[in-house]
Motif scaffolding. Structure first.
Motif, PDB file in Angstrom:
ATOM      1  N   MET A 155       0.832  -1.194   0.000  1.00 37.53           N
ATOM      2  CA  MET A 155       0.000   0.000   0.000  1.00 37.53           C
ATOM      3  C   MET A 155       0.871   1.250   0.000  1.00 37.53           C
ATOM      4  SD  MET A 155      -3.030   0.641   2.626  1.00 37.53           S
ATOM      5  CE  MET A 155      -3.740  -0.962   2.324  1.00 37.53           C
ATOM      6  N   CYS A 181       1.239  -6.810   4.872  1.00 36.98           N
ATOM      7  CA  CYS A 181       0.692  -7.726   3.849  1.00 36.98           C
ATOM      8  C   CYS A 181       1.388  -9.091   3.765  1.00 36.98           C
ATOM      9  CB  CYS A 181       0.687  -7.075   2.468  1.00 36.98           C
ATOM     10  SG  CYS A 181       0.758  -5.301   2.455  1.00 36.98           S
ATOM     11  N   ASP A 230      -5.144  -2.320   9.482  1.00 36.98           N
ATOM     12  CA  ASP A 230      -4.966  -3.038   8.228  1.00 36.98           C
ATOM     13  C   ASP A 230      -5.900  -4.244   8.098  1.00 36.98           C
ATOM     14  OD1 ASP A 230      -3.644  -3.164   5.864  1.00 36.98           O
ATOM     15  OD2 ASP A 230      -1.677  -3.633   6.705  1.00 36.98           O
ATOM     16  N   HIS A 244      -6.632  -7.600   5.032  1.00 35.90           N
ATOM     17  CA  HIS A 244      -6.444  -8.173   3.697  1.00 35.90           C
ATOM     18  C   HIS A 244      -7.543  -9.181   3.457  1.00 35.90           C
ATOM     19  CE1 HIS A 244      -2.493  -6.489   4.643  1.00 35.90           C
ATOM     20  NE2 HIS A 244      -2.492  -6.188   3.367  1.00 35.90           N
ATOM     21  N   HIS A 290      -6.172  -5.141  -0.354  1.00 33.69           N
ATOM     22  CA  HIS A 290      -5.663  -4.452   0.849  1.00 33.69           C
ATOM     23  C   HIS A 290      -6.725  -3.437   1.229  1.00 33.69           C
ATOM     24  CE1 HIS A 290      -1.371  -5.327  -0.236  1.00 33.69           C
ATOM     25  NE2 HIS A 290      -1.837  -5.211  -1.448  1.00 33.69           N
TER      26      HIS A 290
HETATM   27 ZN    ZN Z   1      -1.503  -4.668   2.473  1.00 38.01          ZN
END
Ligand code: ZN
Length: 413
Positions: A1, A109, A158, A160, A290
């Motif tokens: 990102m 990630c 965050d 995913h 994301h």
């Molecule tokens: Zn990510």
């Protein structure tokens, strides 16, 4: 990102500056011995952070996310596979131990991908949504650092999402609705939304199949239309690995801040070779999205305290009630009130300093505490408290129970 950009120009400190409010309300500090761009959260800032996090985690669990927790460092090898060492090294903190290279994570990630990859995944398992308050470190030039808005260590809210290509319409719609739900709770109802797509004249610049790009861009645009959200399309503005939506909130002063991002990634699943087993028993690609809603928590916190000029809504206020005994004789009664409030989960403090009551009221106003409870002779005798509300003045003689009810109602609004 991408790094979360502050599109507003550097400003002169004003009384709405989060750095000044942070100091006055004793919320956080940044100090050169620790290192510039690294934030120390003081007790009052930490309690606000915890309230935001608790709310965020509960909402994620209700909305089909699984919470995960990942390390702060990882072997260089991982970042070689992800491509970060080749393309992002100048922003990363690297070190060696036992002749092995390590990286302090700049992103979460690859870890979420590794959890996905820890066992075979079937189409029946999808979508899988992993969420984490993941603290990352990125080197930024010292001249670009600014309070909490631009830092070197920060926490991303965050997540995913791993899904099959036929699930992306539904997933994007869900994320968008969820982003609105979360931002509204913090009092942000106005935003500018940008849909960044690829440059149709240079398809060779991008990773991923023609078909996936079309599906993804359509899903993003369609979800915005279904939600009735006005947006601006920005052709050629996205990164090489997938199209994205950015939600920039507009604060009380009309300034625009990037918060939520929803971004497809056609690159990392290939690099890490992740897939899922379809109904036909064969391996199929997995689509990765994301997504951050608040963005960097440090930055969001700065936006929040500037938006409210330090007067946080009662559900977020570090101290919800300041209890003010008129003199030493009423400290004991004030303590009883504090205990009762605490039993109902209300955050309060007793100001037992020898100052006059008018000085104590002024102090509580400066600290922007939403409620004040004054305890004197009349109050102790009637087993009540005189309540003042920040910005509204005196609201009368209440029982502790009545005050608790007022606060709870206000918190759930
Ligand atoms: Zn990510």
């Amino acid at each position: 990102m991408n790094l979360l950009e502050n599109k507003n120009k550097e400003r002169e400190p004003s009384n709405a500056d989060h750095r000044l409010i942070g100091q006055q309300l004793d919320l956080f500090s940044i100090n050169e011995e620790v290192g510039i761009g690294l934030v120390l959260w003081h007790p009052k800032g930490t309690i606000v952070r915890k309230i935001i996090r608790d709310f965020w985690e509960e909402e994620h669990l209700k909305n089909g996310y699984k919470l995960v927790c990942t390390p702060h460092i990882a072997r260089g090898e991982l970042w070689k596979i992800s491509g970060h060492l080749d393309y992002y090294e100048e922003n990363m903190y690297l070190f060696e131990k036992d002749e092995e290279s390590y990286v302090v994570k700049p992103m979460n990630c690859p870890f979420h991908i590794q959890i996905y990859k820890s066992k075979p995944r079937s189409y029946k398992d999808l979508p899988i949504r992993y969420a984490e308050w993941g603290t990352v470190y990125r080197y930024e030039r010292s001249g670009t650092l600014h309070g909490l808005l631009r830092v070197r260590g920060f926490t991303v809210d965050d997540a995913h999402i791993f899904c099959a290509s036929e699930q992306i319409d539904e997933e994007i719609l869900r994320i968008l609705g969820f982003a609105e739900h979360i931002l509204w709770k913090f009092g942000f109802h106005k935003y500018n939304v940008y849909l960044s797509t690829r440059d149709p004249k240079q398809p060779e610049k991008y990773m991923g199949s023609e078909e996936n790009w079309k599906l993804a861009q359509k899903a993003l645009a369609q979800a915005l239309k279904t939600k009735g959200i006005a947006y601006r399309e920005m052709p050629g503005e996205t990164v090489f690995y997938g199209p994205k939506i950015d939600v920039n909130i507009i604060d009380a002063s009309g300034r625009e801040w990037q918060c939520s991002t929803i971004q497809f990634d056609f690159n990392l699943p290939k690099r890490f070779n992740i897939n899922h087993i379809g109904p036909d028993g064969k391996e199929h690609e997995v689509i990765m999205i994301h997504r951050a809603l608040l963005g960097a928590i440090e930055r969001f916190f700065a936006i929040l305290i500037e938006h409210y000029r330090g007067s946080l809504p009662v559900w977020l206020a570090p101290t919800q009630v300041t209890i003010l005994p008129i003199s030493d004789s009423y400290v004991q009664y004030a303590e009883q009130v504090r205990e009762k409030l605490a039993a109902y989960g209300i955050r309060s403090e007793v100001d037992s300093s020898p100052s006059t009551i008018s000085y104590k009221i002024r102090q509580a106003e400066v600290q922007k505490t939403p409620y004040m409870a004054i305890c004197g002779k009349r109050e102790a005798k009637s087993r009540k408290i005189s309540v003042r509300k920040h910005g509204a003045g005196n609201i009368g003689l209440l029982t502790t129970k009545e005050l608790i009810k007022n606060i709870k109602t206000e918190c759930h609004r």
